[in-house]
Design a protein around this motif. Sequence first.
Motif, PDB file in Angstrom:
ATOM      1  N   PRO A  25     -14.485   5.491 -11.468  1.00 21.35           N
ATOM      2  CA  PRO A  25     -13.960   4.250 -11.128  1.00 21.35           C
ATOM      3  C   PRO A  25     -15.368   3.298 -10.937  1.00 21.35           C
ATOM      4  O   PRO A  25     -14.636   1.951 -10.725  1.00 21.35           O
ATOM      5  N   SER A  26     -16.144   2.817 -10.288  1.00 21.75           N
ATOM      6  CA  SER A  26     -17.047   2.221 -10.175  1.00 21.75           C
ATOM      7  C   SER A  26     -18.765   2.699 -10.042  1.00 21.75           C
ATOM      8  O   SER A  26     -18.551   4.008  -9.772  1.00 21.75           O
ATOM      9  N   GLU A  27     -19.373   1.701  -9.955  1.00 21.43           N
ATOM     10  CA  GLU A  27     -20.943   2.469 -10.121  1.00 21.43           C
ATOM     11  C   GLU A  27     -21.244   3.480  -8.829  1.00 21.43           C
ATOM     12  O   GLU A  27     -20.620   3.031  -7.735  1.00 21.43           O
ATOM     13  N   GLY A  28     -21.602   4.833  -9.122  1.00 15.73           N
ATOM     14  CA  GLY A  28     -21.741   5.647  -8.825  1.00 15.73           C
ATOM     15  C   GLY A  28     -20.831   6.514  -7.803  1.00 15.73           C
ATOM     16  O   GLY A  28     -21.610   7.420  -6.673  1.00 15.73           O
ATOM     17  N   VAL A  29     -20.278   6.675  -8.170  1.00 13.84           N
ATOM     18  CA  VAL A  29     -18.555   7.593  -7.821  1.00 13.84           C
ATOM     19  C   VAL A  29     -18.000   7.885  -9.236  1.00 13.84           C
ATOM     20  O   VAL A  29     -18.545   7.382 -10.140  1.00 13.84           O
ATOM     21  N   LEU A  30     -18.254   9.222  -9.506  1.00 13.25           N
ATOM     22  CA  LEU A  30     -17.655  10.161 -10.151  1.00 13.25           C
ATOM     23  C   LEU A  30     -17.092  11.354  -9.526  1.00 13.25           C
ATOM     24  O   LEU A  30     -17.184  11.915  -7.764  1.00 13.25           O
ATOM     25  N   ASP A  31     -15.387  11.347 -10.248  1.00 16.73           N
ATOM     26  CA  ASP A  31     -14.971  12.708  -9.908  1.00 16.73           C
ATOM     27  C   ASP A  31     -13.924  13.477 -10.711  1.00 16.73           C
ATOM     28  O   ASP A  31     -14.200  12.463 -12.261  1.00 16.73           O
ATOM     29  N   HIS A  32     -14.157  14.375 -11.155  1.00 21.58           N
ATOM     30  CA  HIS A  32     -13.387  14.833 -11.716  1.00 21.58           C
ATOM     31  C   HIS A  32     -11.862  15.393 -11.905  1.00 21.58           C
ATOM     32  O   HIS A  32     -11.152  15.833 -10.632  1.00 21.58           O
ATOM     33  N   ILE A  33     -10.929  14.473 -12.580  1.00 20.11           N
ATOM     34  CA  ILE A  33      -9.290  14.419 -11.570  1.00 20.11           C
ATOM     35  C   ILE A  33      -8.672  14.821 -12.898  1.00 20.11           C
ATOM     36  O   ILE A  33      -8.680  15.180 -13.851  1.00 20.11           O
ATOM     37  N   PHE A  34      -7.371  15.354 -12.491  1.00 19.38           N
ATOM     38  CA  PHE A  34      -5.776  15.495 -13.496  1.00 19.38           C
ATOM     39  C   PHE A  34      -5.305  14.346 -13.611  1.00 19.38           C
ATOM     40  O   PHE A  34      -5.119  13.515 -12.314  1.00 19.38           O
ATOM     41  N   GLU A  35      -4.901  13.630 -14.664  1.00 22.10           N
ATOM     42  CA  GLU A  35      -3.998  12.341 -15.028  1.00 22.10           C
ATOM     43  C   GLU A  35      -2.479  13.018 -15.213  1.00 22.10           C
ATOM     44  O   GLU A  35      -2.609  13.394 -16.473  1.00 22.10           O
ATOM     45  N   GLU A  36      -2.129  11.490 -14.597  1.00 22.17           N
ATOM     46  CA  GLU A  36      -0.592  12.357 -15.153  1.00 22.17           C
ATOM     47  C   GLU A  36       0.212  12.745 -14.788  1.00 22.17           C
ATOM     48  O   GLU A  36       0.529  13.640 -13.812  1.00 22.17           O
ATOM     49  N   HIS A  37       0.345  14.291 -16.439  1.00 23.58           N
ATOM     50  CA  HIS A  37       0.594  15.311 -15.986  1.00 23.58           C
ATOM     51  C   HIS A  37      -0.525  16.695 -15.921  1.00 23.58           C
ATOM     52  O   HIS A  37      -1.310  16.170 -16.896  1.00 23.58           O
ATOM     53  N   MET A  38      -0.319  17.716 -15.402  1.00 27.90           N
ATOM     54  CA  MET A  38      -0.820  18.569 -15.780  1.00 27.90           C
ATOM     55  C   MET A  38      -0.354  19.987 -15.716  1.00 27.90           C
ATOM     56  O   MET A  38       1.048  19.575 -14.251  1.00 27.90           O
ATOM     57  N   THR A  39      -0.932  21.147 -16.422  1.00 26.98           N
ATOM     58  CA  THR A  39      -0.051  22.371 -16.176  1.00 26.98           C
ATOM     59  C   THR A  39      -0.908  23.670 -15.712  1.00 26.98           C
ATOM     60  O   THR A  39      -1.677  23.706 -15.900  1.00 26.98           O
ATOM     61  N   VAL A  40      -0.032  23.878 -14.149  1.00 32.14           N
ATOM     62  CA  VAL A  40      -1.495  25.090 -14.055  1.00 32.14           C
ATOM     63  C   VAL A  40      -0.642  25.943 -14.575  1.00 32.14           C
ATOM     64  O   VAL A  40       0.481  26.081 -14.501  1.00 32.14           O
ATOM     65  N   LEU A  41      -1.128  27.123 -15.066  1.00 30.40           N
ATOM     66  CA  LEU A  41      -0.110  29.008 -15.458  1.00 30.40           C
ATOM     67  C   LEU A  41      -0.416  29.936 -14.628  1.00 30.40           C
ATOM     68  O   LEU A  41      -1.942  30.348 -14.283  1.00 30.40           O
ATOM     69  N   ILE A  42       0.457  30.407 -14.786  1.00 35.17           N
ATOM     70  CA  ILE A  42       0.311  31.512 -13.103  1.00 35.17           C
ATOM     71  C   ILE A  42       0.616  33.018 -14.178  1.00 35.17           C
ATOM     72  O   ILE A  42       2.562  32.886 -14.542  1.00 35.17           O
ATOM     73  N   PRO A  43      -0.414  33.652 -14.419  1.00 31.85           N
ATOM     74  CA  PRO A  43       0.223  34.792 -15.313  1.00 31.85           C
ATOM     75  C   PRO A  43       1.192  36.467 -13.849  1.00 31.85           C
ATOM     76  O   PRO A  43       0.608  35.815 -12.601  1.00 31.85           O
ATOM     77  N   LEU A  44       2.489  36.917 -14.407  1.00 28.96           N
ATOM     78  CA  LEU A  44       2.770  37.587 -13.623  1.00 28.96           C
ATOM     79  C   LEU A  44       2.947  38.846 -14.036  1.00 28.96           C
ATOM     80  O   LEU A  44       3.004  38.943 -15.594  1.00 28.96           O
ATOM     81  N   ARG A  45       2.486  39.544 -13.870  1.00 28.89           N
ATOM     82  CA  ARG A  45       2.825  41.031 -14.169  1.00 28.89           C
ATOM     83  C   ARG A  45       3.951  41.301 -13.405  1.00 28.89           C
ATOM     84  O   ARG A  45       4.620  42.382 -12.419  1.00 28.89           O
TER      85      ARG A  45
END
Length: 210
Positions: A25-45
């Motif tokens: 977003p600005s000089e010298g700043v770095l992030d790794h993000i998820f925007e708006e919608h994201m889905t995490v998968l959970i496997p089930l046995r």
Amino acid sequence: GAEIECSPQAEPGEMVWPAPHRHSPSEGVLDHIFEEHMTVLIPLRISDDARLGDSVTLTLDMNWLVCKSACVLESAERSVTIPIADAAAKPSPETAAVFERARARLPQPITDRDPIRITGTGSRLAIQSNDATAMAFYPNEESRPPRDLLKQGISETDTIVVDFAESDHPITGVLEVWSTPTESKVFEIVWPPAAKGRPDPAVTDRRSDR
């Protein structure tokens, strides 16, 4: 992050996270993000004694950061009950589309069919992809730390070069490769690669933390 509780008819596996996006977003700043919608998968046995028609209840105690001009910690507990069905049962088109979008952002192992070449020299990793118009590298938390990801973590050519700190830890993360400005694929990066017949060093490190 999230803590998972599940009813006895099933056992949850590790959460499967999609690839993030780079955000500066600005000089010298770095992030790794998820925007708006994201889905995490959970496997089930499903347990062997479960029967068709039974239900599995999954409860998640979640917390996350929401950032705009400032970051706010939020949390919630949510539960979902899922009926046990046979393989012939099909989800609704809307539900299927959610899973399809999520799986498209899951990093895949690099195979001999992929036009990607990785060269490691000392603490420097160079990755070249023949059909790339741009590339980005997102390190995992347990990876050997990059020295300057703000400058080296993205490239607008078919090659990306990243320098890392001296460490016994392997380099692990996600490589995103764009073939056009709007089309990309994401790949798992593990360097040095695991020898055949031996466990992936990144997996071994994750398990040793438990």
